[in-house]
Design a protein around this motif. Structure first.
Motif, PDB file in Angstrom:
ATOM      1  N   LYS A  65    -115.068  -6.441 -58.823  1.00  0.00           N
ATOM      2  CA  LYS A  65    -113.634  -6.691 -59.063  1.00  0.00           C
ATOM      3  C   LYS A  65    -112.881  -6.450 -57.765  1.00  0.00           C
ATOM      4  N   ILE A  66    -111.934  -7.318 -57.468  1.00  0.00           N
ATOM      5  CA  ILE A  66    -111.223  -7.210 -56.200  1.00  0.00           C
ATOM      6  C   ILE A  66    -110.414  -5.904 -56.127  1.00  0.00           C
ATOM      7  N   GLU A  67    -109.965  -5.422 -57.313  1.00  0.00           N
ATOM      8  CA  GLU A  67    -109.208  -4.153 -57.308  1.00  0.00           C
ATOM      9  C   GLU A  67    -110.084  -3.004 -56.811  1.00  0.00           C
ATOM     10  N   ALA A  69    -112.431  -3.269 -54.565  1.00  0.00           N
ATOM     11  CA  ALA A  69    -112.496  -3.401 -53.104  1.00  0.00           C
ATOM     12  C   ALA A  69    -111.216  -2.853 -52.472  1.00  0.00           C
ATOM     13  N   ASP A  70    -110.078  -3.171 -53.088  1.00  0.00           N
ATOM     14  CA  ASP A  70    -108.797  -2.682 -52.560  1.00  0.00           C
ATOM     15  C   ASP A  70    -108.757  -1.145 -52.598  1.00  0.00           C
ATOM     16  N   GLY A 100    -115.247  -6.303 -50.908  1.00  0.00           N
ATOM     17  CA  GLY A 100    -114.935  -7.557 -51.595  1.00  0.00           C
ATOM     18  C   GLY A 100    -115.523  -8.816 -50.974  1.00  0.00           C
ATOM     19  N   LEU A 103    -116.373 -11.648 -53.191  1.00  0.00           N
ATOM     20  CA  LEU A 103    -115.302 -12.179 -54.032  1.00  0.00           C
ATOM     21  C   LEU A 103    -114.256 -12.959 -53.252  1.00  0.00           C
ATOM     22  N   ASP A 104    -113.910 -12.430 -52.066  1.00  0.00           N
ATOM     23  CA  ASP A 104    -112.833 -13.037 -51.286  1.00  0.00           C
ATOM     24  C   ASP A 104    -113.032 -12.610 -49.821  1.00  0.00           C
ATOM     25  N   GLU A 105    -113.675 -13.490 -49.059  1.00  0.00           N
ATOM     26  CA  GLU A 105    -114.070 -13.127 -47.691  1.00  0.00           C
ATOM     27  C   GLU A 105    -112.855 -12.808 -46.813  1.00  0.00           C
ATOM     28  N   ARG A 107    -110.047 -11.599 -47.671  1.00  0.00           N
ATOM     29  CA  ARG A 107    -109.503 -10.283 -48.016  1.00  0.00           C
ATOM     30  C   ARG A 107    -110.382  -9.159 -47.449  1.00  0.00           C
ATOM     31  N   ALA A 108    -111.712  -9.365 -47.509  1.00  0.00           N
ATOM     32  CA  ALA A 108    -112.626  -8.358 -46.945  1.00  0.00           C
ATOM     33  C   ALA A 108    -112.349  -8.214 -45.447  1.00  0.00           C
ATOM     34  N   HIS A 111    -109.237  -6.283 -44.860  1.00  0.00           N
ATOM     35  CA  HIS A 111    -109.470  -4.836 -45.048  1.00  0.00           C
ATOM     36  C   HIS A 111    -110.081  -4.226 -43.789  1.00  0.00           C
TER      37      HIS A 111
END
Ligand code: FDA
Length: 306
Positions: A65-67, A69-70, A100, A103-105, A107-108, A111
């Motif tokens: 889940k992206i949350e 990763a956040d 993440g 899920l979402d490169e 966004r990773a 981060h």
């Protein structure tokens, strides 16, 4: 045994059950000071007194889940503050799939950039771990993009992969920071050396290539992520032949492994850094430590005895 343990590392059913067992929780303490970040910081403070630097990793990988990763990224930002206030020479070692990557490169990557920026204000580094071969190309490419704008980011490369020599040449123009390791996953013959001697020979050749890059450009940073003291000694001798200073590379080892050698290298004037894992998601990571040295299984089983 290695193959079985690496299969167990990936098995979801076991991942949910083994960590609840008392003997496993006791056995894992050999490789981590505790699950709480405070345990890791306390261990690092003790290492500092011995002249050993630290790097921290919150264990866990492949979040779904992206949350999550956040939350991991937010945790690391807070950890950087705690490292700063404790005045520890501490760096971060992060797994992209925990930030993440599946899920979402983008966004990773964001981060990693945010962590690097925060680390830079405190003069610290962020190392990107290397995971299984499904991620190698994307990890090297992400590192290339981030390193171009941020000098305090490093990447781990694995000597068991046949492609790593080419990766080092590819990264040469951006004066990379590379932590060289043997490699901890199960990879097929087509892409990875299987015999220990072949991996060791490649490790020495790759480390030598990195020393040449360091000789040409002092921005290149080298971490030798291994407990293989014979190999480290060969590379240290090569570095000396090339008239490089003792801090041309750093010896990086895991908490709880070859502590004697870590102290010896400090006494001999080398830079040493210990990677300290913490957190509750230690199962897969711990199974990889058992796979590296199946004799550790006996130690784990002994914890079952009263
Ligand atoms: P090798 O397995 O040949 O061991 C040499 C000697 O070290 C052994 O004879 C033994 O004395 C001791 N030893 C090694 N492992 C031990 C263990 N588990 N328990 C007890 N003693 C042990 N891998 C990866 O794929 N991606 C990554 O991002 C990282 N990151 C990373 C960071 C750092 C700082 C280190 C030290 C290692 C990694 N690794 C890794 C793990 C690496 O790929 C490798 O699996 C381990 O370091 C074990 O291999 P050695 O190089 O120690 O050699």
């Amino acid at each position: 045994m290695r193959t079985l343990l690496l299969w167990m590392a990936r098995n979801r059913w076991l991942r949910e059950r083994i960590p609840r067992m008392g003997f496993a929780r006791k056995a894992v303490r050999r490789f981590m000071p505790g699950e709480d970040p405070a345990d890791a910081l306390a261990a690092a403070t003790a290492f500092k007194r011995e002249g050993i630097a630290s790097e921290f990793t919150r264990l866990g990988e492949n979040v779904t889940k992206i949350e999550e990763a956040d939350a991991v990224a937010a945790h690391y930002l807070e950890m950087l503050e705690r490292i700063g206030s404790a005045d520890i020479d501490g760096e971060l070692s992060v797994k992209l799939t925990q930030l993440g990557f599946d899920l979402d490169e983008a966004r990773a990557q964001a981060h990693v950039e945010r962590l690097a920026d925060s680390a830079a204000t405190r003069g610290r580094m962020v190392w990107i771990d290397m995971e299984g071969s499904a991620y190698t190309e994307r990890t090297v490419a992400l590192f290339e993009r981030v390193r171009t704008t941020r000098a305090n980011v490093g990447v781990c490369l694995q000597a068991y992969l046949r492609r790593t020599g080419a990766d080092i040449q590819r990264l040469a123009p951006i004066a990379p920071a590379v932590r060289l390791v043997k490699g901890a996953y199960a990879e097929p013959e087509a892409i990875a050396y299987q015999r220990k001697t072949d991996v060791n020979t490649n490790f020495a050749a790759l480390a030598t290539a990195l020393l040449h890059l360091r000789k040409a450009d002092s921005r290149v940073r080298i971490g030798l992520g291994t407990h293989d003291v014979e190999l480290i000694d060969v590379i240290a001798a090569r570095s000396q032949e090339m008239s490089l200073p003792k801090d041309a590379f750093e010896v990086q080892m895991l908490y709880g492994i070859r502590a004697d050698a870590q102290r010896r290298y400090v006494r001999d004037g080398f830079s040493v850094r210990t990677l300290i894992g913490y957190g509750t998601a230690w199962y897969a990571w711990y199974m990889r430590r058992l796979a590296e040295r199946p004799a550790n299984v006996v130690f784990a089983l002994r914890q079952m005895l009263p």
